[in-house]
Enzyme design. Sequence first.
Site, PDB file in Angstrom:
ATOM      1  N   ASP A 157       0.674  -0.642   0.000  1.00  0.00           N
ATOM      2  CA  ASP A 157       0.118   0.131  -0.213  1.00  0.00           C
ATOM      3  C   ASP A 157       0.490   1.128   0.378  1.00  0.00           C
ATOM      4  OD1 ASP A 157      -3.208  -0.958   0.789  1.00  0.00           O
ATOM      5  OD2 ASP A 157      -1.526  -2.796   1.389  1.00  0.00           O
ATOM      6  N   TYR A 187      -1.498   3.840  -6.724  1.00  0.00           N
ATOM      7  CA  TYR A 187      -3.166   3.932  -6.617  1.00  0.00           C
ATOM      8  C   TYR A 187      -3.575   5.226  -6.990  1.00  0.00           C
ATOM      9  CZ  TYR A 187      -3.354   2.277  -2.059  1.00  0.00           C
ATOM     10  OH  TYR A 187      -3.209   1.630  -0.185  1.00  0.00           O
ATOM     11  N   ASN A 217      -6.405  -3.848  -4.222  1.00  0.00           N
ATOM     12  CA  ASN A 217      -7.970  -3.122  -4.842  1.00  0.00           C
ATOM     13  C   ASN A 217      -7.270  -2.323  -5.957  1.00  0.00           C
ATOM     14  OD1 ASN A 217      -6.815  -2.992  -1.935  1.00  0.00           O
ATOM     15  ND2 ASN A 217      -8.807  -1.444  -2.627  1.00  0.00           N
ATOM     16  N   HIS A 310     -11.469  -3.196   6.712  1.00  0.00           N
ATOM     17  CA  HIS A 310     -11.393  -4.782   6.288  1.00  0.00           C
ATOM     18  C   HIS A 310     -11.473  -6.265   6.837  1.00  0.00           C
ATOM     19  CE1 HIS A 310     -10.443  -1.606   2.323  1.00  0.00           C
ATOM     20  NE2 HIS A 310      -9.208  -1.516   3.619  1.00  0.00           N
ATOM     21  N   HIS A 337      -3.141  -4.252   2.441  1.00  0.00           N
ATOM     22  CA  HIS A 337      -4.873  -3.813   2.195  1.00  0.00           C
ATOM     23  C   HIS A 337      -4.745  -3.164   3.693  1.00  0.00           C
ATOM     24  CE1 HIS A 337      -8.599  -3.765   0.238  1.00  0.00           C
ATOM     25  NE2 HIS A 337      -8.658  -4.622   1.364  1.00  0.00           N
ATOM     26  N   VAL A 338      -4.675  -3.187   4.677  1.00  0.00           N
ATOM     27  CA  VAL A 338      -4.830  -3.142   6.555  1.00  0.00           C
ATOM     28  C   VAL A 338      -3.849  -2.271   6.137  1.00  0.00           C
ATOM     29  CG1 VAL A 338      -5.662  -2.748   8.650  1.00  0.00           C
ATOM     30  CG2 VAL A 338      -6.303  -4.493   7.233  1.00  0.00           C
ATOM     31  N   HIS A 339      -4.683  -0.392   6.998  1.00  0.00           N
ATOM     32  CA  HIS A 339      -3.177   0.570   6.204  1.00  0.00           C
ATOM     33  C   HIS A 339      -2.460   0.213   8.318  1.00  0.00           C
ATOM     34  CE1 HIS A 339      -4.949   2.704   3.406  1.00  0.00           C
ATOM     35  NE2 HIS A 339      -4.874   1.050   2.941  1.00  0.00           N
TER      36      HIS A 339
END
Length: 446
Positions: A157, A187, A217, A310, A337-339
């Site tokens: 991410d 992004y 995603n 999430h 995914h999880v920040h």
Amino acid sequence: MGLTATWAAILLFLFFLSSPPPSSTVIAGGSGEDYVRPLPRKTLSLPSRPKRSSDPQQVHISLAGTQHMRITWVSDDEFSRSIVEYGTSPGEYTSSYQGESEFYQYLLYSSGKIHHVVIGPLESNTIYFYRCGGQGPEFQFKTPPSEFPVTFSVVGDLGQTGWTKSTLDHISQCKYDVHLLPGDLSYADYQQHLWDSFGALVQPLASTRPWMVTEGNHEKESIVFFKSGFEAYNARWKMPYEESGSPSNLYYSFEVAGVHIIMLGSYTDYDENSDQYAWLKTDLGRLDRERTPWLLVLLHVPWYNSNWAHQGEGKSMMAAMEPLLYAAGVDIFIAGHVHAYERTDRVYNGGLDPCGPLHITIGDGGNREGLAHRFYHPKPEWSVVREASFGHGELKIVNSTHAIWSWHRNDDDESVKSDEVWINTLASIGCILENRPEYRTIQMSP
């Protein structure tokens, strides 16, 4: 309405049309969950094009099978050649290979010419100097070692903010051999010029060490009735899926020294009747744990996550694939995914298991969406360390039985080692794969 405003309105409409519904030892720093984090930083403004259209830009490299490297770059000159010249001395190119090129169109955006050239065979642990397109600046890269120790830098991410730059600066200080990125790269989110600026941002690192990535995603960029998804990602970040027998760039495997690494796709079919499941079963069946005693898996959506963000999104994929991966004896499982950062104990089937993999969530590269601050309380018994801060990880595989994992928090502009743990292979702690019922299923794969 001007062109810029029209374009922004189109993107906003498409975004809402296409988006799915919402769905062990800390050795430095303070208590992770209580740490007071610095303020967010703004998105970077980077030039997306070079001054000369003939110059190679957005150069990055990736492993492409045994002793081979794929060199990828973009040029604005449609007549530029897909050729890489290289050698082991500066300015002396003793070999050259030609490759392929492609373009893609995304609504009002037209990409530059995207080149992919595979070179090799290459010597291990060796510095090579290379030039793209027969002109322009000289780059250099170092090939990974063929034996232990081998070191990986790890972060997910990333995005393109001031914190991203801080993370990349810290990674540049790490003596690593391969970079692993479990999804969510640029992004761009439909704004294709942001793929160009991301390529420019990471080029200083990605042109010198192989970057191995899988999709998240934010790479999907699908448009109902127009785009099926992952067009920019597949065109720009070609991974060794063909070399590993995969039918899709969204999942593949590769090997470095004595480590077999599987990159799974969270956003393509994964049930027992899917192509990905069939490929995974075949890939696991081909494993030689004498040659590659370490087995790592990376994907975007975590399966063990005690953050509110999430929550539960990985359950269906976990139900389909966890038994297969447990049977194969996966040592370490890395997601994004999880920040935030989280490391678990060894787990399987929702609980502690001494012969299950250790899970790491590291979606904390610096993205514009910010950090996921809210964790569940009380902490699950399987969660060891968790903290909502930006940072990166380093995994050093020391030998066939031992590795050391460390997580480095971005504390202002300093990299602070905030978690570190020694990890053993499952085989070295007495977990016998042949005793697992599912193991026979893998061995029966073609």
